[in-house]
Motif scaffolding. Structure first.
Motif, mmCIF file in Angstrom:
data_model
loop_
_atom_site.group_PDB
_atom_site.id
_atom_site.type_symbol
_atom_site.label_atom_id
_atom_site.label_comp_id
_atom_site.label_asym_id
_atom_site.label_seq_id
_atom_site.Cartn_x
_atom_site.Cartn_y
_atom_site.Cartn_z
ATOM 1 N N ASP A 166 -78.008 -42.769 34.720
ATOM 2 C CA ASP A 166 -78.368 -41.469 34.145
ATOM 3 C C ASP A 166 -79.559 -41.649 33.217
ATOM 4 N N ILE A 167 -80.571 -40.818 33.420
ATOM 5 C CA ILE A 167 -81.755 -40.823 32.563
ATOM 6 C C ILE A 167 -81.835 -39.460 31.893
ATOM 7 N N ILE A 168 -81.745 -39.443 30.581
ATOM 8 C CA ILE A 168 -81.703 -38.183 29.833
ATOM 9 C C ILE A 168 -82.836 -38.165 28.821
ATOM 10 N N VAL A 169 -83.691 -37.168 28.929
ATOM 11 C CA VAL A 169 -84.819 -37.021 28.008
ATOM 12 C C VAL A 169 -84.649 -35.740 27.217
ATOM 13 N N ASP A 170 -84.678 -35.864 25.906
ATOM 14 C CA ASP A 170 -84.581 -34.706 25.006
ATOM 15 C C ASP A 170 -85.870 -34.583 24.210
ATOM 16 N N ASP A 171 -86.269 -33.360 23.979
ATOM 17 C CA ASP A 171 -87.504 -33.085 23.237
ATOM 18 C C ASP A 171 -87.231 -31.975 22.234
ATOM 19 N N ASN A 172 -87.491 -32.258 20.967
ATOM 20 C CA ASN A 172 -87.362 -31.217 19.954
ATOM 21 C C ASN A 172 -88.490 -31.359 18.942
ATOM 22 N N ASP A 173 -88.433 -30.547 17.903
ATOM 23 C CA ASP A 173 -89.524 -30.556 16.922
ATOM 24 C C ASP A 173 -89.597 -31.855 16.138
ATOM 25 N N GLU A 174 -88.504 -32.605 16.078
ATOM 26 C CA GLU A 174 -88.465 -33.809 15.256
ATOM 27 C C GLU A 174 -88.771 -35.085 16.026
ATOM 28 N N ALA A 175 -88.342 -35.154 17.284
ATOM 29 C CA ALA A 175 -88.499 -36.420 18.007
ATOM 30 C C ALA A 175 -88.401 -36.241 19.514
ATOM 31 N N LEU A 176 -88.940 -37.236 20.215
ATOM 32 C CA LEU A 176 -88.699 -37.407 21.642
ATOM 33 C C LEU A 176 -87.628 -38.488 21.778
ATOM 34 N N MET A 177 -86.646 -38.273 22.635
ATOM 35 C CA MET A 177 -85.588 -39.263 22.807
ATOM 36 C C MET A 177 -85.274 -39.418 24.288
ATOM 37 N N MET A 178 -85.148 -40.650 24.725
ATOM 38 C CA MET A 178 -84.767 -40.925 26.100
ATOM 39 C C MET A 178 -83.633 -41.959 26.105
ATOM 40 N N THR A 179 -82.595 -41.666 26.883
ATOM 41 C CA THR A 179 -81.475 -42.587 27.053
ATOM 42 C C THR A 179 -81.350 -42.936 28.532
ATOM 43 N N VAL A 180 -81.254 -44.232 28.813
ATOM 44 C CA VAL A 180 -81.048 -44.723 30.175
ATOM 45 C C VAL A 180 -79.682 -45.415 30.190
ATOM 46 N N ARG A 181 -78.749 -44.842 30.915
ATOM 47 C CA ARG A 181 -77.366 -45.320 30.893
ATOM 48 C C ARG A 181 -76.925 -45.700 32.306
ATOM 49 N N ASP A 182 -76.222 -46.831 32.443
ATOM 50 C CA ASP A 182 -75.725 -47.257 33.750
ATOM 51 C C ASP A 182 -74.222 -47.493 33.680
ATOM 52 N N ASN A 183 -73.585 -47.608 34.840
ATOM 53 C CA ASN A 183 -72.140 -47.849 34.915
ATOM 54 C C ASN A 183 -71.843 -49.267 35.381
ATOM 55 N N GLY A 184 -72.739 -50.200 35.028
ATOM 56 C CA GLY A 184 -72.622 -51.567 35.502
ATOM 57 C C GLY A 184 -71.631 -52.406 34.723
ATOM 58 N N VAL A 185 -71.842 -53.719 34.787
ATOM 59 C CA VAL A 185 -70.889 -54.672 34.217
ATOM 60 C C VAL A 185 -70.941 -54.719 32.699
ATOM 61 N N GLY A 186 -71.956 -54.143 32.094
ATOM 62 C CA GLY A 186 -72.047 -54.116 30.636
ATOM 63 C C GLY A 186 -72.660 -55.376 30.078
ATOM 64 N N LEU A 187 -72.694 -55.445 28.755
ATOM 65 C CA LEU A 187 -73.276 -56.596 28.073
ATOM 66 C C LEU A 187 -72.298 -57.765 28.046
ATOM 67 N N PRO A 188 -72.778 -58.988 28.218
ATOM 68 C CA PRO A 188 -71.890 -60.150 28.135
ATOM 69 C C PRO A 188 -71.228 -60.234 26.770
#
Length: 236
Positions: A166-188
């Motif tokens: 999932d790639i989610i981009v938000d834009d507002n008056d204060e900031a640009l924000m992007m989150t890239v989220r996966d359903n993989g094995v996660g962090l070791p």
């Protein structure tokens, strides 16, 4: 006690100044490298790309004029296919150096097409949520978002064993924000939740130079999430 505190501050001050100098240097290097990549990409397009296209046209004209023998026609067809392969390779090199779509078609198109290409290449479901209106931001902010997404997707392909992104981009008056989220094995479990990879560290330094933040975290539902935040005041 007071003298010891003053000495500690004096000792810490050179470190802080050095960190600031290094951050400034890395920011300058990134900007210079971006400009060089952009110039080289344009040169590949304007010079090599034009020459290859002209060669293809000349070969087509030559094929029409030469004896229509099967052996000659097969050889001409092979040459034309080789030229088309070189043209495609040149186009891919241009995109890797500098994505012109970022400038001519906008950040939304550049991010969306990168996500679509990744999904097709790796056979992974990618959902891309972008603002309805085109993101209005300086070139360096658009480049930072694109480089972050490139690095995030590269890490997902190499390590995550994910089936969904999932790639989610938000834009507002204060900031640009992007989150890239996966359903993989996660962090070791043996590694800290930190940006320990060189690619991510490079992206983090780019973002920090612009006054933003880059965070890598384990997602509560599994997988990982990479989030970049670029304050509007820092990017305009």
């Amino acid at each position: 006690m007071s003298a010891h505190t003053d000495q500690s501050k004096q000792a810490a001050h050179p470190d802080a100044a050095r960190a600031a100098d290094l951050s400034e240097l890395l920011g300058h290097i990134n900007s210079s490298w971006d400009n060089q990549r952009r110039a080289l990409s344009r040169q590949l397009h304007d010079s090599l790309g034009s020459s290859l296209t002209a060669l293809t046209m000349h070969l087509s004209l030559l094929t029409q004029k030469m004896p229509q023998e099967a052996v000659l026609l097969d050889r001409a067809a092979t040459m034309k296919q080789l030229l088309l392969n070189v043209i495609e390779t040149n186009r891919q090199m241009q995109i890797k150096l500098w994505n012109d779509k970022l400038e001519f078609l906008g950040v939304n198109v550049a991010l969306g097409e990168l996500a679509a290409q990744f999904a097709e290449q790796h056979k992974i479901t990618v959902r891309c949520s972008l603002p309805e209106d085109e993101l209005v931001c300086p070139r360096n902010a658009g480049v930072a978002l694109l480089r972050t997404l490139e690095e995030a997707l590269a890490n997902i392909a190499a390590h995550a064993r994910a089936t969904e992104v999932d790639i989610i981009v938000d834009d507002n008056d204060e900031a640009l924000m992007m989150t890239v989220r996966d359903n993989g094995v996660g962090l070791p479990a043996s590694l800290p939740v930190d940006l320990h990879k060189h690619g991510l560290r490079s992206v983090r330094e780019r973002v920090n130079y612009m006054g933003g933040t880059l965070a890598l975290s384990a997602h509560p539902q599994g997988g990982t999430a990479l989030t970049v935040v670029l304050p509007r005041g820092a990017t305009l």
